[in-house]
Design a protein around this motif. Structure first.
Motif, PDB file in Angstrom:
ATOM      1  N   TYR B  11      37.759  40.694  13.830  1.00 13.29           N
ATOM      2  CA  TYR B  11      37.984  40.350  12.429  1.00 13.29           C
ATOM      3  C   TYR B  11      39.181  41.130  11.949  1.00 13.29           C
ATOM      4  CZ  TYR B  11      33.405  38.172  12.047  1.00 13.29           C
ATOM      5  OH  TYR B  11      32.333  37.358  12.187  1.00 13.29           O
ATOM      6  N   ALA B  20      34.229  42.882  16.650  1.00  9.06           N
ATOM      7  CA  ALA B  20      32.818  42.660  16.351  1.00  9.06           C
ATOM      8  C   ALA B  20      32.045  42.287  17.613  1.00  9.06           C
ATOM      9  CB  ALA B  20      32.666  41.563  15.303  1.00  9.06           C
ATOM     10  N   PRO B  39      20.440  45.883  16.651  1.00 10.00           N
ATOM     11  CA  PRO B  39      20.466  46.468  15.319  1.00 10.00           C
ATOM     12  C   PRO B  39      21.509  45.781  14.440  1.00 10.00           C
ATOM     13  CG  PRO B  39      21.500  47.941  16.904  1.00 10.00           C
ATOM     14  CD  PRO B  39      20.906  46.815  17.686  1.00 10.00           C
ATOM     15  N   SER B  40      21.442  46.025  13.154  1.00 13.74           N
ATOM     16  CA  SER B  40      22.348  45.409  12.203  1.00 13.74           C
ATOM     17  C   SER B  40      23.800  45.722  12.565  1.00 13.74           C
ATOM     18  CB  SER B  40      22.026  45.938  10.807  1.00 13.74           C
ATOM     19  OG  SER B  40      22.816  45.275   9.880  1.00 13.74           O
ATOM     20  N   GLY B  41      24.653  44.713  12.504  1.00 13.23           N
ATOM     21  CA  GLY B  41      26.075  44.921  12.746  1.00 13.23           C
ATOM     22  C   GLY B  41      26.466  44.959  14.210  1.00 13.23           C
ATOM     23  N   CYS B  42      25.580  44.572  15.098  1.00 17.73           N
ATOM     24  CA  CYS B  42      25.908  44.683  16.525  1.00 17.73           C
ATOM     25  C   CYS B  42      26.657  43.454  17.031  1.00 17.73           C
ATOM     26  CB  CYS B  42      24.652  44.896  17.352  1.00 17.73           C
ATOM     27  SG  CYS B  42      23.601  43.450  17.427  1.00 17.73           S
ATOM     28  N   GLY B  43      26.825  42.422  16.184  1.00 20.61           N
ATOM     29  CA  GLY B  43      27.637  41.284  16.599  1.00 20.61           C
ATOM     30  C   GLY B  43      26.848  40.040  16.985  1.00 20.61           C
ATOM     31  N   LYS B  44      25.559  39.999  16.657  1.00 25.30           N
ATOM     32  CA  LYS B  44      24.746  38.826  17.005  1.00 25.30           C
ATOM     33  C   LYS B  44      25.230  37.588  16.275  1.00 25.30           C
ATOM     34  CE  LYS B  44      21.209  40.753  15.046  1.00 25.30           C
ATOM     35  NZ  LYS B  44      21.530  42.085  14.559  1.00 25.30           N
ATOM     36  N   THR B  45      25.344  37.712  14.953  1.00 26.24           N
ATOM     37  CA  THR B  45      25.775  36.564  14.162  1.00 26.24           C
ATOM     38  C   THR B  45      27.149  36.098  14.612  1.00 26.24           C
ATOM     39  OG1 THR B  45      24.487  37.281  12.278  1.00 26.24           O
ATOM     40  CG2 THR B  45      26.299  35.782  11.829  1.00 26.24           C
ATOM     41  N   THR B  46      28.031  37.039  14.861  1.00 23.53           N
ATOM     42  CA  THR B  46      29.383  36.678  15.274  1.00 23.53           C
ATOM     43  C   THR B  46      29.361  35.898  16.584  1.00 23.53           C
ATOM     44  OG1 THR B  46      30.123  38.702  14.215  1.00 23.53           O
ATOM     45  CG2 THR B  46      31.677  37.608  15.671  1.00 23.53           C
ATOM     46  N   GLU B 167      18.682  34.203  12.202  1.00 23.67           N
ATOM     47  CA  GLU B 167      17.651  34.857  11.388  1.00 23.67           C
ATOM     48  C   GLU B 167      16.974  33.877  10.438  1.00 23.67           C
ATOM     49  OE1 GLU B 167      17.906  38.685  10.435  1.00 23.67           O
ATOM     50  OE2 GLU B 167      19.646  39.196  11.631  1.00 23.67           O
ATOM     51  N   HIS B 200      16.994  40.461  14.231  1.00 26.60           N
ATOM     52  CA  HIS B 200      16.955  41.901  14.478  1.00 26.60           C
ATOM     53  C   HIS B 200      15.499  42.364  14.520  1.00 26.60           C
ATOM     54  CE1 HIS B 200      16.957  41.695  10.019  1.00 26.60           C
ATOM     55  NE2 HIS B 200      16.055  42.616  10.168  1.00 26.60           N
TER      56      HIS B 200
END
Ligand SMILES: Nc1ncnc2c1ncn2[C@@H]1O[C@H](COP(=O)(O)OP(=O)(O)OP(=O)(O)O)[C@@H](O)[C@H]1O
Ligand SMILES: [Mg+2]
Lengths: 566, 364
Positions: B11, B20, B39-46, B167, B200
């Motif tokens: 990004y 990311a 965990p949050s921010g680990c790049g799953k959504t990306t 999610e 998560h």
């Protein structure tokens, strides 16, 4: 959607929009700059000189004009914030009676063009014939008038009344959306109401207050109607009226275009800086509004004994902004000549002026022109702003920040200056036959109101969750189908609201129309100005009454749409 | 079915590019339910959005159902609407200006399916999620759970090869979440669709998935079946992220067939699970719920004498801290037989639940 990464097609939207915006905004400003350096004052005249700048900035009258402008702006900011801020606070944060009614009516004054507001207040407070002055003089047994509208104070007063609706619209949502828990936490910490107001409420509202203040200052710098009608007759010049004066009423009879450009060039720098300040302030505000956008009901501040006083304050505002001006215009429109209110005068009442509105050819043409110009400008602004906002808010096209900035710049260009610049552009590019027609007005208005259009549609799109559009693409729909069926469909109320707002403002815009006035493009606002300056106040009043009625309907429709949005 | 091959996503941020996703590779088989957990921010959504086409990686390759939809090398980036995917969004993204039926019919109309056939497919999709009765409701008059089902129906109606879910349960309250989780499991059993799921919440991941990829800082740490990751983690991060874990430093003493003998601060322990090739310093992982309290002095292998240092009553369970040679070990048992603090007990750790991990500290 970054999928177009590999294709040059990705840059097409920004390149296309930048080209359109550059033509609308940068080209006129460039012509202005060139003209300021020409001895002849026109972009194509030969030679190069700094004489225009010398003439303007060595003029001993200049400091007076600048001082006047600053006093006018500062005064209208102070008074406008006081009125608008208090009203917004009373409506959104207290238990004042009739809050909903006040909120519904507060933007009504938008239907009164500043020109008519100024004319009405001249009729009410002019030292010789002002209605109020006559009444007060008799009642108090004085020898001279109490008020003199032809003064700096008079100009500031009328301008402040005119900016209250916009101030209210900027401040009210911020006041409404503030999380009441922040105030409740202060109360629970033992702070009293006054302390909460000073230590919590006002600091938290600082971004909204600053952006309202900057907005009013920009409006004060660019407005011509009020300084033109109230200040010019007694030679109180501010920036806009000075430019108009040099363009029309010079001793030699020839417009001093070179000097106008030289003056405008420097002021534009100041105005653009103010505009950028406004943009930064509002950007912080939208972030704030997003955080606070939950469905809670803030606990109102209890006014107690002051409830009636608060309502009286709101009533006073409506009396000053709507009732008194409308009454005096209506009365004047029924009279054959300017006369105070009395039972004898009532016998003179005639509908001749109103009949003229519907019979006079010139008025008919002006009304038709106004309609065409307003509808075209509104359509152009809405369509262009929708594309710009989508590219700025949603796409990841390279250069979208530049597009956003270019679309915002016109907010700080006075209509008078846009008018002058467009004269240069279209007299030079004479293969575009728009000079002296209504189309040059369309270009001028579209430019002036573009920043409003993109600002509001940006806000609309930011509120539309991006996933709504992404779900469309994930469903297999191509860009155009998603834009049409989802983005436009969801943004429709916002689009219509922008259209109406622009149409209503184009219907009353005076300053650029005056500068660009030719034989074939008379509109209602310039006609009003002509009637007024040619000493036909009764006819002006009749036209004005009907203009207010038409604008009132539009503003009402706009308000209803805005309400549905929430 | 889905191949993600070494993709990296950056990004642009004010302070420079943010990586990311950093070289993620995942292969999902046909019909598999595959979960990205972390965990949050680990790049799953990306990662998920790169598969959908909303983000464009800077490197790597993605193929869906045998068709390359992204390849940095070959400069291919198929736009979202031409990919064979359907997606359920975290916010559901139900279009408020359309009815339930119009929402579900949208992907069909985009594919040119109209009329009788479209109506039939809309009705069937809504039937599948149990919303047949609400077909003509305006979308604004739905509860959270109903919106969730409409979103599912809309994705099902498209009949794509790959279903992407980001999610989907996180916006529901706890009770509804549990119910929807059950329905999701039933639905996937019926549809048999290949699914890439992002969450998560480890319970969701463990209960729904065929396989899970555990992510951290934009990379896949470990990938395996839920039971693999729980019983036989290969990495300390996995051991600690999934379930609870006691980590004890140890050194490998010798191997004896399938078991490895370890020297630990708790005493010698036999491990019959985990890194067979480990030598020298390593880590021993034991889950508190796998330890049992046995009568002191039973003498069986992997039985460690100690005293109860603290006992917390949790209702169904007791949670103890047992002091073994000056080191405390957490332990959970059913509350049938309480032990008071100070009691002398012995702790039994079954060798097949003593997992040897070939790491001494968490590696990145
Ligand atoms: N638009 C963006 N601009 C800059 N950085 C971003 C953007 N979106 C995500 N990131 C960063 O990329 C990283 C991965 O984000 P991602 O949304 O994929 O995380 P996630 O695993 O889905 O987390 P969560 O469980 O919180 O949803 C994060 O560090 C995040 O801050
Ligand atoms: Mg996420």
């Amino acid at each position: 959607m970054n999928a177009r990464r590999w294709a040059p097609r990705q840059y097409l939207p920004t390149i296309g929009l930048t080209a359109v915006l550059a033509f609308l905004v940068l080209v006129p400003l460039g012509f202005l700059l060139v003209s300021s350096l020409r001895p002849g004052g026109m972009p194509w005249s030969p030679g190069f000189t700094l004489a225009n700048y010398m003439a303007v900035y060595a003029d001993p009258a200049l400091p007076r004009m600048i001082k006047n402008t600053l006093i006018f702006v500062a005064g209208s900011v102070a008074l406008g914030l006081l009125f608008g801020g208090t009203l917004a606070w009373l409506v959104e944060r207290t238990d004042m009676p009739a809050r909903r009614l006040v909120r519904a009516l507060v933007i009504l004054p938008m239907a009164t063009p500043p020109l008519l507001l100024a004319i009405a207040w001249i009729m009410l407070l002019s030292p010789r014939t002002g209605f109020f002055n006559e009444v007060l003089q008799k009642a108090l047994g004085l020898s001279g008038p109490v008020f003199d509208i032809y003064s700096m104070a008079g100009m500031i007063f009328v301008e402040a009344v005119a900016v209250v609706p916009t101030t209210f619209l900027i401040l009210a949502p911020a006041f409404r959306n503030m999380d009441p828990a922040l105030e409740e936490a202060a109360a629970a910490s033992g702070a009293g109401p006054a302390r909460i107001l000073w230590k919590v409420f006002l600091p938290l509202m600082a971004p909204a207050l600053i952006s309202a203040a900057v907005f009013i200052s920009v409006a004060g710098f660019v407005v011509f109607d009020i300084p033109g009608t109230i200040g010019m007759p007694v030679r109180i010049f501010v920036l806009s009226s000075q430019i108009y004066y040099w363009g029309n009423d010079t001793p030699s009879g020839l417009p001093l275009y070179g000097q106008i450009s030289a003056l405008a060039a420097v002021f534009l720098v100041v105005l653009l800086a103010l505009g950028l300040l406004y943009q930064r302030a509002t950007r912080r505000m939208t972030r704030f509004a997003v955080i606070g956008g939950k469905g809670y009901r803030p606990r109102p501040f209890r006014l107690g004994r002051w409830r009636i006083a608060a309502l009286a304050f709101a009533g006073l505002y409506f009396a000053l902004a709507v009732l008194a001006p409308l009454a005096v215009l209506l009365w004047t429109s029924l009279m054959p000549y300017l006369t105070g209110f009395s039972t004898e005068a009532m016998k003179l009442a005639t509908l001749a002026n109103h009949a003229a509105v519907f019979e006079n050819r010139r008025i008919g043409t002006a009304a038709l022109n106004t309609l065409i110009v307003a509808a075209c400008a509104a359509t152009a602004v809405t369509a262009l702003a929708a594309l710009i906002s989508w590219v700025v808010v949603r796409s990841r096209a390279a250069g979208r920040r530049l597009v956003d900035l270019l679309a915002f710049v016109p907010i700080s260009i006075p209509g008078i200056i846009i008018g002058v610049a467009l004269i240069y552009v279209y007299l030079t590019l004479s293969f575009l036959p728009v000079y002296g027609t209504i189309w040059i007005l369309v270009v001028a208005y579209a430019t002036v109101y573009l920043s409003y259009g993109t600002r509001s549609l940006n806000a609309v799109l930011i509120q539309l969750h991006a996933e709504l559009e992404e779900a469309g693409a994930a469903s297999g729909a191509a860009w155009w189908r998603v834009f049409r069926r989802i983005t436009l469909a969801l943004a429709l109320p916002g689009l219509v609201a922008v259209w109406i707002w622009v149409a209503a403002h184009a219907g009353r815009e005076l300053s650029s129309a005056l500068i660009l006035q030719g034989r074939d493009n008379v509109v209602l606002s310039t006609l009003l100005w002509d009637f007024w300056s040619a000493g036909q106040p009764n006819r002006a009043a009749a036209v004005g009454v009907w203009l207010i009625v038409a604008l009132g309907v539009m503003v009402g429709a706009w308000q209803m749409l805005q309400r549905r949005e929430r | 079915m889905l191949e993600i091959d070494g993709i990296s996503v950056e990004y642009r941020a004010d302070a420079g590019p943010v990586r990311a996703v950093d070289g993620v590779s995942v292969a999902v088989a046909k019909g598999e339910f595959f979960t990205l957990l972390g965990p949050s921010g680990c790049g799953k959504t990306t990662t998920l959005r790169s598969v959908a086409g909303f983000e464009t990686p800077i490197a790597g390759r993605i193929a869906i159902a045998g068709r390359v939809v992204y390849s940095a090398e070959r400069r291919i980036a198929v736009p979202v609407h031409k990919r064979d995917i359907a997606m359920v969004f975290q916010s559901y993204a139900i279009w408020p200006h359309m009815s339930v039926a119009e929402n579900v019919a949208f992907p069909l109309a985009a594919a040119g399916v109209r009329g009788q056939e479209a109506r039939g497919r809309v009705a069937r999709a809504l039937e599948l999620v149990g919303l047949g009765a609400l077909i003509d409701r305006p979308a604004t008059q739905l509860s959270g759970g109903q919106q969730q089902r409409v979103a599912l129906a809309r994705a099902i109606a498209k009949d794509a090869s790959l279903l992407l879910l980001d999610e989907p349960l996180s916006n529901l309250d706890a009770q509804l979440r549990e119910q929807m989780r059950g329905e999701l499991a039933a639905l996937r059993a019926r549809l048999g669709a290949t699914t890439l799921y992002v969450t998560h919440d480890q319970e969701e991941a463990l209960s729904l998935s065929d396989r899970v990829a555990l992510m951290r800082d934009g990379r896949v740490v470990e990938c395996g079946t839920p039971q693999d990751l729980y019983y036989r983690p290969k990495r300390l991060f996995t051991a600690q992220f999934i379930g609870r874990a006691e980590i004890v430093p140890c050194t490998v003493a010798r191997r004896d067939g399938r078991t490895t003998l370890l020297e630990t601060p708790l005493g010698p322990i036999a491990s019959a699970c985990g890194a067979a090739g480990a030598a020298g310093a390593a880590s021993l992982m034991i889950r508190p719920e796998h330890l049992t309290i046995v009568p002191a002095g039973s003498g069986a292998p992997n039985t460690l004498p100690g005293t109860v240092a603290s006992a917390v009553f949790l209702g169904r369970l007791f949670e103890y801290e047992i002091d073994i040679g000056g080191r405390r070990l957490k332990l959970q048992t059913l509350s049938a037989q309480p032990h008071a603090p100070g009691a002398r007990v012995a702790v039994h750790a079954p060798p097949e639940r003593c997992v040897l991990i070939d790491e001494t500290t968490e590696r990145h």
